[in-house]
Design an enzyme around this catalytic site. Structure first.
Site, mmCIF file in Angstrom:
data_model
loop_
_atom_site.group_PDB
_atom_site.id
_atom_site.type_symbol
_atom_site.label_atom_id
_atom_site.label_comp_id
_atom_site.label_asym_id
_atom_site.label_seq_id
_atom_site.Cartn_x
_atom_site.Cartn_y
_atom_site.Cartn_z
ATOM 1 N N HIS A 196 -0.050 5.360 -4.659
ATOM 2 C CA HIS A 196 -0.860 4.800 -3.569
ATOM 3 C C HIS A 196 -2.039 5.722 -3.319
ATOM 4 O O HIS A 196 -1.899 6.951 -3.400
ATOM 5 C CB HIS A 196 -0.037 4.648 -2.285
ATOM 6 C CG HIS A 196 1.125 3.743 -2.465
ATOM 7 N ND1 HIS A 196 0.983 2.379 -2.531
ATOM 8 C CD2 HIS A 196 2.440 4.011 -2.657
ATOM 9 C CE1 HIS A 196 2.189 1.842 -2.744
ATOM 10 N NE2 HIS A 196 3.082 2.807 -2.831
ATOM 11 N N ARG A 220 0.952 5.667 7.802
ATOM 12 C CA ARG A 220 0.342 4.415 8.269
ATOM 13 C C ARG A 220 1.386 3.553 8.988
ATOM 14 O O ARG A 220 2.416 4.069 9.405
ATOM 15 C CB ARG A 220 -0.300 3.694 7.073
ATOM 16 C CG ARG A 220 -1.390 4.553 6.399
ATOM 17 C CD ARG A 220 -2.065 3.834 5.258
ATOM 18 N NE ARG A 220 -2.804 2.662 5.722
ATOM 19 C CZ ARG A 220 -3.311 1.732 4.913
ATOM 20 N NH1 ARG A 220 -3.167 1.851 3.598
ATOM 21 N NH2 ARG A 220 -3.960 0.702 5.417
ATOM 22 N N GLU A 248 5.143 4.974 -9.111
ATOM 23 C CA GLU A 248 4.495 4.226 -8.030
ATOM 24 C C GLU A 248 3.399 5.102 -7.436
ATOM 25 O O GLU A 248 3.663 6.247 -7.066
ATOM 26 C CB GLU A 248 5.552 3.897 -6.965
ATOM 27 C CG GLU A 248 4.986 3.196 -5.742
ATOM 28 C CD GLU A 248 6.050 2.964 -4.654
ATOM 29 O OE1 GLU A 248 7.255 2.838 -4.982
ATOM 30 O OE2 GLU A 248 5.669 2.934 -3.481
ATOM 31 N N ASN A 301 0.250 0.639 -8.903
ATOM 32 C CA ASN A 301 -0.095 0.514 -7.481
ATOM 33 C C ASN A 301 -0.001 -0.968 -7.171
ATOM 34 O O ASN A 301 -0.931 -1.736 -7.461
ATOM 35 C CB ASN A 301 -1.499 1.046 -7.203
ATOM 36 C CG ASN A 301 -1.815 1.029 -5.706
ATOM 37 O OD1 ASN A 301 -1.096 0.409 -4.924
ATOM 38 N ND2 ASN A 301 -2.888 1.697 -5.320
ATOM 39 N N ARG A 331 -13.802 -2.148 0.064
ATOM 40 C CA ARG A 331 -12.699 -2.506 0.950
ATOM 41 C C ARG A 331 -12.316 -1.304 1.834
ATOM 42 O O ARG A 331 -11.944 -0.253 1.301
ATOM 43 C CB ARG A 331 -11.491 -2.875 0.070
ATOM 44 C CG ARG A 331 -10.219 -3.070 0.819
ATOM 45 C CD ARG A 331 -9.014 -3.086 -0.128
ATOM 46 N NE ARG A 331 -7.812 -3.313 0.630
ATOM 47 C CZ ARG A 331 -6.596 -3.068 0.188
ATOM 48 N NH1 ARG A 331 -6.416 -2.585 -1.029
ATOM 49 N NH2 ARG A 331 -5.555 -3.300 0.954
ATOM 50 N N TYR A 372 -9.828 3.794 1.824
ATOM 51 C CA TYR A 372 -9.719 3.808 0.358
ATOM 52 C C TYR A 372 -10.909 4.435 -0.372
ATOM 53 O O TYR A 372 -10.897 4.528 -1.601
ATOM 54 C CB TYR A 372 -9.509 2.375 -0.157
ATOM 55 C CG TYR A 372 -8.247 1.732 0.399
ATOM 56 C CD1 TYR A 372 -6.984 2.213 0.043
ATOM 57 C CD2 TYR A 372 -8.315 0.663 1.300
ATOM 58 C CE1 TYR A 372 -5.830 1.643 0.563
ATOM 59 C CE2 TYR A 372 -7.163 0.085 1.820
ATOM 60 C CZ TYR A 372 -5.927 0.584 1.446
ATOM 61 O OH TYR A 372 -4.784 0.018 1.965
ATOM 62 N N ALA A 431 -0.010 -4.290 -1.411
ATOM 63 C CA ALA A 431 0.908 -4.742 -0.359
ATOM 64 C C ALA A 431 2.214 -5.317 -0.924
ATOM 65 O O ALA A 431 3.228 -5.363 -0.216
ATOM 66 C CB ALA A 431 0.216 -5.772 0.528
ATOM 67 N N PRO A 439 -2.773 -6.534 -5.617
ATOM 68 C CA PRO A 439 -3.706 -7.312 -4.806
ATOM 69 C C PRO A 439 -4.680 -6.475 -3.992
ATOM 70 O O PRO A 439 -4.317 -5.447 -3.430
ATOM 71 C CB PRO A 439 -2.794 -8.131 -3.882
ATOM 72 C CG PRO A 439 -1.470 -7.471 -3.939
ATOM 73 C CD PRO A 439 -1.376 -6.823 -5.291
ATOM 74 N N ASN A 440 -5.906 -6.952 -3.975
ATOM 75 C CA ASN A 440 -7.021 -6.396 -3.184
ATOM 76 C C ASN A 440 -7.577 -5.091 -3.751
ATOM 77 O O ASN A 440 -8.600 -4.606 -3.274
ATOM 78 C CB ASN A 440 -6.630 -6.210 -1.708
ATOM 79 C CG ASN A 440 -6.205 -7.515 -1.074
ATOM 80 O OD1 ASN A 440 -6.956 -8.482 -1.138
ATOM 81 N ND2 ASN A 440 -5.010 -7.574 -0.510
HETATM 82 C C1 DQA Z 1 -2.019 0.869 -1.104
HETATM 83 C C2 DQA Z 1 -1.244 0.921 0.212
HETATM 84 C C3 DQA Z 1 -0.690 -0.449 0.564
HETATM 85 O O1 DQA Z 1 0.004 -0.394 1.797
HETATM 86 C C4 DQA Z 1 -1.845 -1.443 0.716
HETATM 87 O O2 DQA Z 1 -1.341 -2.724 0.989
HETATM 88 C C5 DQA Z 1 -2.750 -1.451 -0.455
HETATM 89 C C6 DQA Z 1 -3.105 -0.186 -1.078
HETATM 90 C C7 DQA Z 1 -2.680 2.225 -1.439
HETATM 91 O O3 DQA Z 1 -3.042 2.410 -2.581
HETATM 92 O O4 DQA Z 1 -2.865 3.062 -0.544
HETATM 93 O O5 DQA Z 1 -3.249 -2.490 -0.859
HETATM 94 O O6 DQA Z 1 -1.099 0.583 -2.151
#
Ligand code: DQA
Length: 142
Positions: free
Chosen positions: A98, A105, A96, A72, A19, A24, A75, A11-12
């Site tokens: 990020h 964070r 995994e 990835n 964003r 990011y 959240a 998501p996102n």
């Molecule tokens: C993320 C880190 C997560 O905490 C966040 O909710 C994201 C992006 C990252 O790639 O840094 O959406 O996965």
């Protein structure tokens, strides 16, 4: 036949580039994907993005013929036992990743429901986190 690697973004992450650029960066994932495909031309790179938990789970279930998955989960990483279960349920290795350093964070982001089922975790290297995961699959698992 080329080795197949699947990248799943949750998501996102479709909004990368606009964003929270201070967290990011300014690059869209599509731009980065083009670079990844050029850099790692020896592999077949499939990309999937969804804001929907169940679609991410379905995609993991379908990853049987891939050498590896780079996930990835955004959240959902911090909340989704179901995505963790899907990673545990498949034999394809999952890394995994990020973009941000989640350990740097908020406390909620220090928890992952997915990590224990993954081959490893890469966090905090910006979009280069994906390159590192690909290098691992190619060089070590190759
Ligand atoms: C993320 C880190 C997560 O905490 C966040 O909710 C994201 C992006 C990252 O790639 O840094 O959406 O996965």
């Amino acid at each position: 036949m080329k080795t197949k690697i699947l990248i799943i973004n949750g998501p996102n992450l479709n909004l990368l580039g606009s964003r929270e650029p201070s967290v990011y960066g300014n690059t869209t994932f599509e731009e980065h994907l083009t670079k990844l495909k050029n850099t790692f031309s020896e592999i077949e790179l499939e990309y999937f993005q969804s804001n929907i938990e169940g679609e991410i789970i379905d995609k993991l279930h379908a990853a049987k013929n891939h050498k590896g998955v780079i996930l990835n989960a955004g959240a959902y990483t911090h909340t989704s036992i179901a995505i963790g279960d899907a990673v545990a349920a498949i034999s394809t290795p999952v890394i995994e990743v990020h973009i941000s350093n989640v350990m740097n964070r908020e406390n909620d982001r220090h928890i992952s429901k997915i990590s224990r089922h993954c081959e490893g975790i890469i966090t905090g290297f910006g979009l280069y986190s994906y390159n590192l995961a690909l290098k691992y699959f190619i060089s070590v698992k190759g």
